[in-house]
Motif scaffolding. Structure first.
Motif, PDB file in Angstrom:
ATOM      1  N   THR A 189      41.960  59.534  42.926  1.00 33.47           N
ATOM      2  CA  THR A 189      43.427  59.581  42.951  1.00 33.47           C
ATOM      3  C   THR A 189      43.980  58.470  43.824  1.00 33.47           C
ATOM      4  OG1 THR A 189      43.412  61.974  42.604  1.00 33.47           O
ATOM      5  CG2 THR A 189      45.417  61.006  43.507  1.00 33.47           C
ATOM      6  N   PHE A 190      43.351  58.253  44.982  1.00 32.41           N
ATOM      7  CA  PHE A 190      43.816  57.199  45.894  1.00 32.41           C
ATOM      8  C   PHE A 190      43.743  55.825  45.231  1.00 32.41           C
ATOM      9  CE2 PHE A 190      42.679  53.776  48.795  1.00 32.41           C
ATOM     10  CZ  PHE A 190      43.744  53.791  49.671  1.00 32.41           C
ATOM     11  N   PHE A 191      42.613  55.504  44.610  1.00 29.95           N
ATOM     12  CA  PHE A 191      42.437  54.158  44.057  1.00 29.95           C
ATOM     13  C   PHE A 191      43.320  53.921  42.833  1.00 29.95           C
ATOM     14  CE2 PHE A 191      38.536  54.537  46.585  1.00 29.95           C
ATOM     15  CZ  PHE A 191      38.601  53.343  47.285  1.00 29.95           C
ATOM     16  N   ILE A 192      43.489  54.926  41.986  1.00 33.30           N
ATOM     17  CA  ILE A 192      44.408  54.781  40.855  1.00 33.30           C
ATOM     18  C   ILE A 192      45.830  54.603  41.371  1.00 33.30           C
ATOM     19  CG2 ILE A 192      45.406  55.929  38.836  1.00 33.30           C
ATOM     20  CD1 ILE A 192      42.707  57.334  38.465  1.00 33.30           C
ATOM     21  N   GLY A 193      46.213  55.400  42.371  1.00 32.82           N
ATOM     22  CA  GLY A 193      47.546  55.286  42.958  1.00 32.82           C
ATOM     23  C   GLY A 193      47.773  53.929  43.598  1.00 32.82           C
ATOM     24  N   ALA A 194      46.743  53.375  44.252  1.00 35.26           N
ATOM     25  CA  ALA A 194      46.879  52.064  44.895  1.00 35.26           C
ATOM     26  C   ALA A 194      47.113  50.976  43.851  1.00 35.26           C
ATOM     27  CB  ALA A 194      45.632  51.760  45.712  1.00 35.26           C
ATOM     28  N   VAL A 195      46.425  51.055  42.714  1.00 33.71           N
ATOM     29  CA  VAL A 195      46.630  50.075  41.635  1.00 33.71           C
ATOM     30  C   VAL A 195      48.063  50.156  41.105  1.00 33.71           C
ATOM     31  CG1 VAL A 195      45.972  49.458  39.283  1.00 33.71           C
ATOM     32  CG2 VAL A 195      44.211  49.984  40.973  1.00 33.71           C
ATOM     33  N   LEU A 196      48.575  51.379  40.910  1.00 32.89           N
ATOM     34  CA  LEU A 196      49.953  51.545  40.454  1.00 32.89           C
ATOM     35  C   LEU A 196      50.932  50.934  41.452  1.00 32.89           C
ATOM     36  CD1 LEU A 196      49.858  55.240  39.171  1.00 32.89           C
ATOM     37  CD2 LEU A 196      50.059  53.186  37.775  1.00 32.89           C
ATOM     38  N   MET A 197      50.668  51.142  42.738  1.00 35.99           N
ATOM     39  CA  MET A 197      51.553  50.628  43.776  1.00 35.99           C
ATOM     40  C   MET A 197      51.597  49.107  43.755  1.00 35.99           C
ATOM     41  SD  MET A 197      51.534  51.862  47.779  1.00 35.99           S
ATOM     42  CE  MET A 197      51.115  53.539  47.333  1.00 35.99           C
ATOM     43  N   LEU A 198      50.461  48.477  43.546  1.00 36.93           N
ATOM     44  CA  LEU A 198      50.399  47.013  43.502  1.00 36.93           C
ATOM     45  C   LEU A 198      51.118  46.464  42.275  1.00 36.93           C
ATOM     46  CD1 LEU A 198      46.728  46.499  44.686  1.00 36.93           C
ATOM     47  CD2 LEU A 198      48.798  45.786  45.909  1.00 36.93           C
ATOM     48  N   ILE A 199      51.009  47.158  41.145  1.00 34.42           N
ATOM     49  CA  ILE A 199      51.727  46.728  39.930  1.00 34.42           C
ATOM     50  C   ILE A 199      53.232  46.771  40.173  1.00 34.42           C
ATOM     51  CG2 ILE A 199      52.259  47.357  37.542  1.00 34.42           C
ATOM     52  CD1 ILE A 199      49.356  48.357  37.310  1.00 34.42           C
ATOM     53  N   ILE A 200      53.698  47.852  40.794  1.00 34.29           N
ATOM     54  CA  ILE A 200      55.128  47.995  41.070  1.00 34.29           C
ATOM     55  C   ILE A 200      55.595  46.939  42.056  1.00 34.29           C
ATOM     56  CG2 ILE A 200      56.842  49.543  42.108  1.00 34.29           C
ATOM     57  CD1 ILE A 200      55.059  51.851  40.914  1.00 34.29           C
ATOM     58  N   PHE A 201      54.745  46.639  43.045  1.00 38.58           N
ATOM     59  CA  PHE A 201      55.085  45.590  44.010  1.00 38.58           C
ATOM     60  C   PHE A 201      55.299  44.257  43.303  1.00 38.58           C
ATOM     61  CE2 PHE A 201      53.975  42.070  46.749  1.00 38.58           C
ATOM     62  CZ  PHE A 201      54.642  42.352  47.930  1.00 38.58           C
TER      63      PHE A 201
END
Length: 569
Positions: free
Chosen positions: A189-201
């Motif tokens: 969950t953490f790593f998938i969430g981190a990828v989403l956060m970077l895309i949004i950034f």
């Protein structure tokens, strides 16, 4: 009011750019209705059949409060960062430390939307890609297990078979740890969430015009399905009206037995009002972009008003339909309470087969992405303007060639990667973060709702593009104390330490502000900070409101502490 030509005393490349009108801010704020996905399960689990009423009352309060914010935002056509920035200036005459407290509390209220939203979206993605199999007593695997392990109870057999069939990625963890009331974990969950956060950034890096353009299309893809989810079950006769009565609290959280309107019942209800405020009040972020409006005099009010109408519709409609279809027992199911099954439940209410179900789940993920984008855009601008005005460290005032406050965005990102590790651990840690975050939001709202009448007294001579009726300002001031009751009584519903952790987090602004003001700026505020009000630093010594702001603060703290003492579970 000063004209738009009255600009911040900064190099051109260091300013946000006037690229949008109120429609752009509306689309950026269109992610707010998706905040219902964060706590709809938790509120249902703690308030039971009161849940739809909690959402309705909270949304009405948020809408009435927004008129105060619309007025004070119009006083500052050259500032970004939202209502906390505009309200903080009202308190500056009375205390150097209260003003940055408003900005800080607004930031740590909004910023965790990034991590909390990414953790929910990651859970939805995991559910879609690696679902946990469902077994019953009649399932062949369960029957075979009982045959091979004589004497095993069916419930234990289901648990064992489910554990064996659960995809390994669901249980994989690189690292985990527990500290006080929360846990940390670096899991899938953490790593998938981190990828989403970077895309949004990367999307936000293009500036507000690019962000608004992207969010317009995502917003349409999200708002329409949320309307469908809210409306279709009503017209297809799926609403069971018995799911709305009797209107009494639960006897205990997460248990289906009805309680009564005693102290414990009221505490659970106030806990629901406390956590709902974090979502329903959120459309005030529409005024975060005043210095990026082409015509701030008219765009500011339109942005918050129309965003409020959208939220009024969806925050009332979706929880109503959700409760009417699922009922009390359905809302208390574990995947609903912890949030991981909310998208599946909402999609299932529409029907239409597996394809429609999968499409709607995907759109719910887009809804979360939309509100995460909203949060990053707003919270980063709060950090940016707080730095420009001399309340937060200087490095945050940098913007890139697109007019995006990238250093503030990086700060948001790094902070939220840490919070994401907590939110990904379990439901207890998730709601602890949410409750602590909301303590900051209630403090911000208390200060800003009172900033409305303080600005009227101290800066009444300044023309306002839109002026709220005085009775609405009065209601806002009353609601400030109602919110203090929600915080004092309700935070403990989500975690016994939430209130005190929230107050400690709020107090962290003191060393941060002291570093900026007394070390970096040698005790002086930037000259441009008060330019919109046509004031200089010497004018701050004039305190027309006298002792009233101080008495307001004392009364607010007293109301919160009394509520915390009276209301117990």
């Amino acid at each position: 009011m000063s004209t738009i030509s009255t600009v911040l005393d900064q190099p051109a490349e260091s300013k946000l750019l006037r690229h949008i009108d109120w429609r752009g801010a509306f689309w950026v704020a269109s992610g707010v209705p998706a905040l219902v996905l964060f706590s709809i399960g938790g509120i249902a689990g703690t308030t039971g059949k009161l849940a739809f009423l909690i959402w309705t009352v909270s949304m009405i309060m948020g809408f009435l409060q927004s008129f105060t914010y619309a007025e004070i935002a119009g006083l500052f056509p050259n500032k970004s960062g939202g209502a906390s920035i505009y309200g903080a200036t009202a308190w500056l005459r009375y205390s150097k430390f209260i003003a940055p407290l408003s900005v800080w509390c607004n930031w740590f209220a909004w910023s965790p939307v990034l991590s909390l939203g990414c953790s929910i979206a990651a859970a939805y993605i995991l559910n879609a890609l690696a679902p946990v199999p469902l077994f019953t007593e009649a399932s062949p695997d369960v029957v075979a297990y009982i045959a091979a392990h004589a004497g095993t109870a069916p419930a234990d057999a289901i648990t064992a078979v489910t554990a064996a069939a659960t995809p390994a990625i669901r249980n994989w963890t690189l690292w985990s740890h527990t500290l006080g009331p929360v846990s940390f974990t670096l899991n899938a969950t953490f790593f998938i969430g981190a990828v989403l956060m970077l895309i949004i950034f990367s999307i936000q890096h293009r500036g507000i015009l690019g962000t608004a353009s992207v969010q317009k299309y995502i917003g349409l893809l999200v708002i329409i399905p949320m309307l469908i989810v809210g409306v279709v079950p009503i017209f297809t006769g799926q609403i069971d009206w018995s799911n709305f009565s009797p209107l009494v609290p639960l006897a205990a959280a997460y248990a289906p037995e009805p309680g009564s309107w005693n102290i414990a019942g009221w505490t659970l209800a106030l806990g629901g009002m406390f956590i709902a405020a974090w979502s329903t009040y959120g459309f005030e972020t529409a005024v975060c972009y005043t210095s990026e409006f082409k015509n701030p005099g008219t765009d500011t009010f339109k942005a918050i008003f129309y965003s409020g109408l959208l939220c009024m519709l969806l925050f009332i409609l979706v929880p109503f339909t959700f409760q009417g279809v699922l009922g009390l027992n359905g809302m208390l199911a574990t995947p609903i309470v912890d949030g991981s099954g909310v998208a599946d439940a909402l999609a299932g209410m529409v029907g239409g087969g597996r394809l429609i179900h999968s499409l709607l789940v995907m759109l719910m993920i887009l809804a979360l992405v939309l509100c995460i984008m909203t949060a990053m855009a707003g919270s980063s601008r709060t950090l940016y303007q707080g730095s420009v005005d001399g309340w937060l460290p200087r490095y945050l005032s940098h913007v890139n060639e697109h007019g995006a406050p990238t250093r503030a965005m990086w700060t948001d990102l790094c902070f939220n990667l840490v919070v994401l590790a907590i939110a990904s651990a379990d439901a207890t840690s998730f709601f602890f973060i949410l409750a602590v975050s909301n303590c900051g939001y209630i403090i911000f709202n208390f200060l800003n709702l009172n900033a409305g009448w303080i600005h009227r007294i101290d800066n009444g001579h300044i023309a306002r593009p839109w002026k709220a009726p005085s009775w609405l300002l009065g209601i806002g001031a009353i609601f400030a104390y109602v919110n203090a009751i929600f915080m004092g009584a309700g935070a403990k519903v989500w975690n016994p330490m939430a209130l005190w952790a929230g107050l400690i987090t709020a107090a962290l602004i003191i060393p941060v502000f002291c570093f900026r003001h007394y070390i970096q700026d040698k005790g002086k505020f930037p000259d441009h900070m008060l330019a919109d009000l046509g004031m200089a630093g010497a004018d701050l010594s004039v305190k027309k409101a006298g002792m009233l702001p101080y008495l307001t603060l004392v009364a607010g703290v007293a109301v919160m502490l009394i509520a915390n003492w009276v209301f117990v579970i």
